[in-house]
Design a protein around this motif. Structure first.
Motif, PDB file in Angstrom:
ATOM      1  N   ASN A  93       0.814  -1.215   0.000  1.00  0.00           N
ATOM      2  CA  ASN A  93       0.000   0.000   0.000  1.00  0.00           C
ATOM      3  C   ASN A  93       0.850   1.268   0.000  1.00  0.00           C
ATOM      4  O   ASN A  93       0.314   2.367  -0.020  1.00  0.00           O
ATOM      5  CB  ASN A  93      -0.919   0.019   1.228  1.00  0.00           C
ATOM      6  CG  ASN A  93      -1.922  -1.119   1.192  1.00  0.00           C
ATOM      7  OD1 ASN A  93      -2.334  -1.569   0.124  1.00  0.00           O
ATOM      8  ND2 ASN A  93      -2.293  -1.590   2.369  1.00  0.00           N
ATOM      9  N   GLY A  94       2.155   1.103   0.057  1.00  0.00           N
ATOM     10  CA  GLY A  94       3.058   2.242   0.065  1.00  0.00           C
ATOM     11  C   GLY A  94       3.347   2.787   1.452  1.00  0.00           C
ATOM     12  O   GLY A  94       3.978   3.827   1.588  1.00  0.00           O
ATOM     13  N   LYS A  95       2.879   2.074   2.480  1.00  0.00           N
ATOM     14  CA  LYS A  95       3.113   2.527   3.850  1.00  0.00           C
ATOM     15  C   LYS A  95       4.453   1.989   4.349  1.00  0.00           C
ATOM     16  O   LYS A  95       4.788   0.831   4.157  1.00  0.00           O
ATOM     17  CB  LYS A  95       1.988   2.045   4.763  1.00  0.00           C
ATOM     18  CG  LYS A  95       2.053   2.633   6.141  1.00  0.00           C
ATOM     19  CD  LYS A  95       0.872   2.244   6.982  1.00  0.00           C
ATOM     20  CE  LYS A  95       1.054   2.860   8.366  1.00  0.00           C
ATOM     21  NZ  LYS A  95       0.018   2.445   9.273  1.00  0.00           N
ATOM     22  N   SER A  96       5.211   2.865   5.014  1.00  0.00           N
ATOM     23  CA  SER A  96       6.536   2.523   5.504  1.00  0.00           C
ATOM     24  C   SER A  96       6.447   1.925   6.913  1.00  0.00           C
ATOM     25  O   SER A  96       5.753   2.457   7.771  1.00  0.00           O
ATOM     26  CB  SER A  96       7.396   3.785   5.517  1.00  0.00           C
ATOM     27  OG  SER A  96       8.668   3.506   6.009  1.00  0.00           O
ATOM     28  N   HIS A  97       7.169   0.821   7.136  1.00  0.00           N
ATOM     29  CA  HIS A  97       7.205   0.164   8.440  1.00  0.00           C
ATOM     30  C   HIS A  97       8.652   0.011   8.885  1.00  0.00           C
ATOM     31  O   HIS A  97       9.484  -0.480   8.130  1.00  0.00           O
ATOM     32  CB  HIS A  97       6.571  -1.234   8.374  1.00  0.00           C
ATOM     33  CG  HIS A  97       5.150  -1.231   7.929  1.00  0.00           C
ATOM     34  ND1 HIS A  97       4.118  -0.925   8.766  1.00  0.00           N
ATOM     35  CD2 HIS A  97       4.597  -1.482   6.719  1.00  0.00           C
ATOM     36  CE1 HIS A  97       2.980  -1.004   8.106  1.00  0.00           C
ATOM     37  NE2 HIS A  97       3.242  -1.331   6.850  1.00  0.00           N
ATOM     38  N   TRP A  98       8.946   0.413  10.103  1.00  0.00           N
ATOM     39  CA  TRP A  98      10.267   0.210  10.681  1.00  0.00           C
ATOM     40  C   TRP A  98      10.273  -1.162  11.323  1.00  0.00           C
ATOM     41  O   TRP A  98       9.388  -1.496  12.112  1.00  0.00           O
ATOM     42  CB  TRP A  98      10.556   1.278  11.734  1.00  0.00           C
ATOM     43  CG  TRP A  98      10.899   2.613  11.147  1.00  0.00           C
ATOM     44  CD1 TRP A  98      10.042   3.476  10.527  1.00  0.00           C
ATOM     45  CD2 TRP A  98      12.178   3.223  11.115  1.00  0.00           C
ATOM     46  NE1 TRP A  98      10.708   4.593  10.113  1.00  0.00           N
ATOM     47  CE2 TRP A  98      12.026   4.470  10.473  1.00  0.00           C
ATOM     48  CE3 TRP A  98      13.433   2.854  11.581  1.00  0.00           C
ATOM     49  CZ2 TRP A  98      13.088   5.339  10.269  1.00  0.00           C
ATOM     50  CZ3 TRP A  98      14.484   3.729  11.387  1.00  0.00           C
ATOM     51  CH2 TRP A  98      14.308   4.951  10.734  1.00  0.00           C
ATOM     52  N   MET A  99      11.290  -1.945  11.002  1.00  0.00           N
ATOM     53  CA  MET A  99      11.427  -3.295  11.550  1.00  0.00           C
ATOM     54  C   MET A  99      12.665  -3.321  12.439  1.00  0.00           C
ATOM     55  O   MET A  99      13.703  -2.764  12.086  1.00  0.00           O
ATOM     56  CB  MET A  99      11.579  -4.315  10.422  1.00  0.00           C
ATOM     57  CG  MET A  99      10.520  -4.206   9.332  1.00  0.00           C
ATOM     58  SD  MET A  99       8.860  -4.476   9.930  1.00  0.00           S
ATOM     59  CE  MET A  99       8.855  -6.226  10.000  1.00  0.00           C
TER      60      MET A  99
END
Length: 189
Positions: A93-99
């Motif tokens: 969806n183009g959402k950024s997630h920090w892992m």
């Protein structure tokens, strides 16, 4: 001659024991490069007028050193020296997630306190220099260097932010962590 051999033998063994006890750094190469690229970028920035009179050469050198530092800290020294790693992932969806990941403490290779100090000291002190450089370029109206120092600040701040979030746990925000720390200190006193 026989007496000399017996004297050298214990001294050699004691020297090795002393060297083993004294050396707490398990990954000297990672520790070296963790600090090398960071300090080299700062030194080149400070000594740029002495090194070369060409702005482009200095700028490219500093940005290459900063890029090598970012990659080294993010992919090598963080894993080896403190057992942490982070990355940013973009979903469909183009959402950024920090892992965030941390090594289990029950593993065979425990983290050295000396390496941990080297890692965190380098990670915290060097961005402070870039903050100072940003303010000094603005105050001195040296605008051509502003892009370079902002690049240094952004790259080193991203690593600092990622590793602090790794250390405290990726789920909690830094604001909540600061509130809980301060409230704990108030109740303690």
């Amino acid at each position: 001659m026989h007496r000399q051999d017996s004297i050298e033998s214990p001294l050699f063994g004691e020297e090795d024991n002393f060297r083993l006890k004294q050396s707490n750094i398990k990954h000297p190469l990672a520790s070296f490069f963790h600090l090398f690229f960071r300090t080299s970028a700062i030194l080149v920035y400070l000594l740029c007028d002495l090194i070369s009179s060409r702005f482009i050469v200095c700028m490219v050198t500093i940005i290459l050193l900063l890029s090598c530092d970012f990659w080294t800290v993010k992919n090598v020294s963080g894993r080896l020296l403190v057992g942490l790693r982070w990355w940013n992932q973009v979903d469909e969806n183009g959402k950024s997630h920090w892992m965030f990941e941390s090594r289990k403490s029950t593993g065979v290779s425990k983290i050295s306190a000396a390496e941990s100090r080297v890692f965190w000291l380098g990670l915290i002190v060097c961005p402070i220099f870039w903050v100072i450089f940003v303010f000094s370029t603005i105050v001195s109206f040296n605008i051509k260097w502003l892009v370079v120092v902002l690049m240094g600040l952004v790259l080193q701040w991203a690593n600092l932010y990622g590793y602090v979030r790794c250390k405290v746990g990726g789920k909690s925000s830094l604001r909540n962590m600061a509130k809980s720390y301060l409230s704990g200190r108030v109740f303690k006193q």
